[in-house]
Design a protein around this motif. Sequence first.
Motif, PDB file in Angstrom:
ATOM      1  N   MET A 210      52.317  50.698  35.101  1.00  0.00           N
ATOM      2  CA  MET A 210      52.030  50.084  36.444  1.00  0.00           C
ATOM      3  C   MET A 210      53.322  50.736  37.413  1.00  0.00           C
ATOM      4  SD  MET A 210      50.331  46.624  35.789  1.00  0.00           S
ATOM      5  CE  MET A 210      50.103  46.049  37.263  1.00  0.00           C
ATOM      6  N   ASP A 214      50.641  51.936  39.478  1.00  0.00           N
ATOM      7  CA  ASP A 214      49.976  50.798  40.527  1.00  0.00           C
ATOM      8  C   ASP A 214      51.130  49.798  40.588  1.00  0.00           C
ATOM      9  OD1 ASP A 214      48.603  49.139  41.571  1.00  0.00           O
ATOM     10  OD2 ASP A 214      47.046  48.713  40.147  1.00  0.00           O
ATOM     11  N   ALA A 217      50.332  46.322  42.269  1.00  0.00           N
ATOM     12  CA  ALA A 217      49.633  45.316  41.447  1.00  0.00           C
ATOM     13  C   ALA A 217      50.574  44.455  40.433  1.00  0.00           C
ATOM     14  CB  ALA A 217      48.686  46.031  40.603  1.00  0.00           C
TER      15      ALA A 217
END
Length: 301
Positions: A210, A214, A217
Amino acid sequence: MVFGLLWIPATILASLLQTARNLAQRSLTDVIGVVGATQVRFLFGLPFALLFLALACLGLQRLPPEIGMASLGFTLWGALTQIAATALMLAAMRERSFAVTTAYTKTEPVQVALFGAALLGDALTPLKFLAIAIATAGVIVVSWKPGEKLTRAGLRPAVLGIVSGAFFALSAIGFRGGIQALPEGSFLIRASTILVLGLGLQTLLLVAYMLVADRQALILSLKSWRRSLSAGFLGAAASQFWFIGFSLTTAANVRTLALVEVPLAQIASRKLFAEGTSRREILGMAMIVGGVGLLLSLSLR
């Protein structure tokens, strides 16, 4: 004998906690996405797993066992397949009801039984396989609607849910293999040790991913820390009881008894999401209960 039967209440508690965790994760999916909601159970569950292990070691006055390559390999296998299973389950829940998606994922017990017999040498008698098959058939009855056209849109969540169930089956075998491969320790310490190892590996892998792919998020999950912490605690507590079950009996026994989660999900669906229950679904749930009952009667002999 007493400890030998402890897997039954442990599995029931795990199912209750997992139903609550799935509800918590579902509520987070719309806020932080599928990957973000998937990592929450690992990142925010790890501190609780460490606490569970510390309490077990203090209570029994024992250190955690040494982790060898076999145990590490099995646990890594379980960790990776559980990540995939959770992500697929949450993706399916975005397209179908909570209860039906739970039913799709619960097609796993037959696969667990076969994988366990082939890879771990778990005993599988014809009557036990019959009990597993009856309960799994009940899941199919719950999830399949007569007259429903199998369109591409309808097929997608079904495939996601069933493949999720396959990965959950593989993760159960991986984690049971990891527990069995530990050289020593009581069932509680061995279960707690593999839980910490598994969540540690999952947290490391997902947070690293992540941060690269990402980051937003991940930041949102930290901002939603109250809800994330709740999902993490429920996930860690559910896993603790799953692993206790895996340390005491075959993964097939644990996962078949865990089918009680399907009726639990139906109740949650009706109460929280106003999703009704049809006669067909009641019949399917009766088959699940019948199959589970047969399995328990065989296990108690």
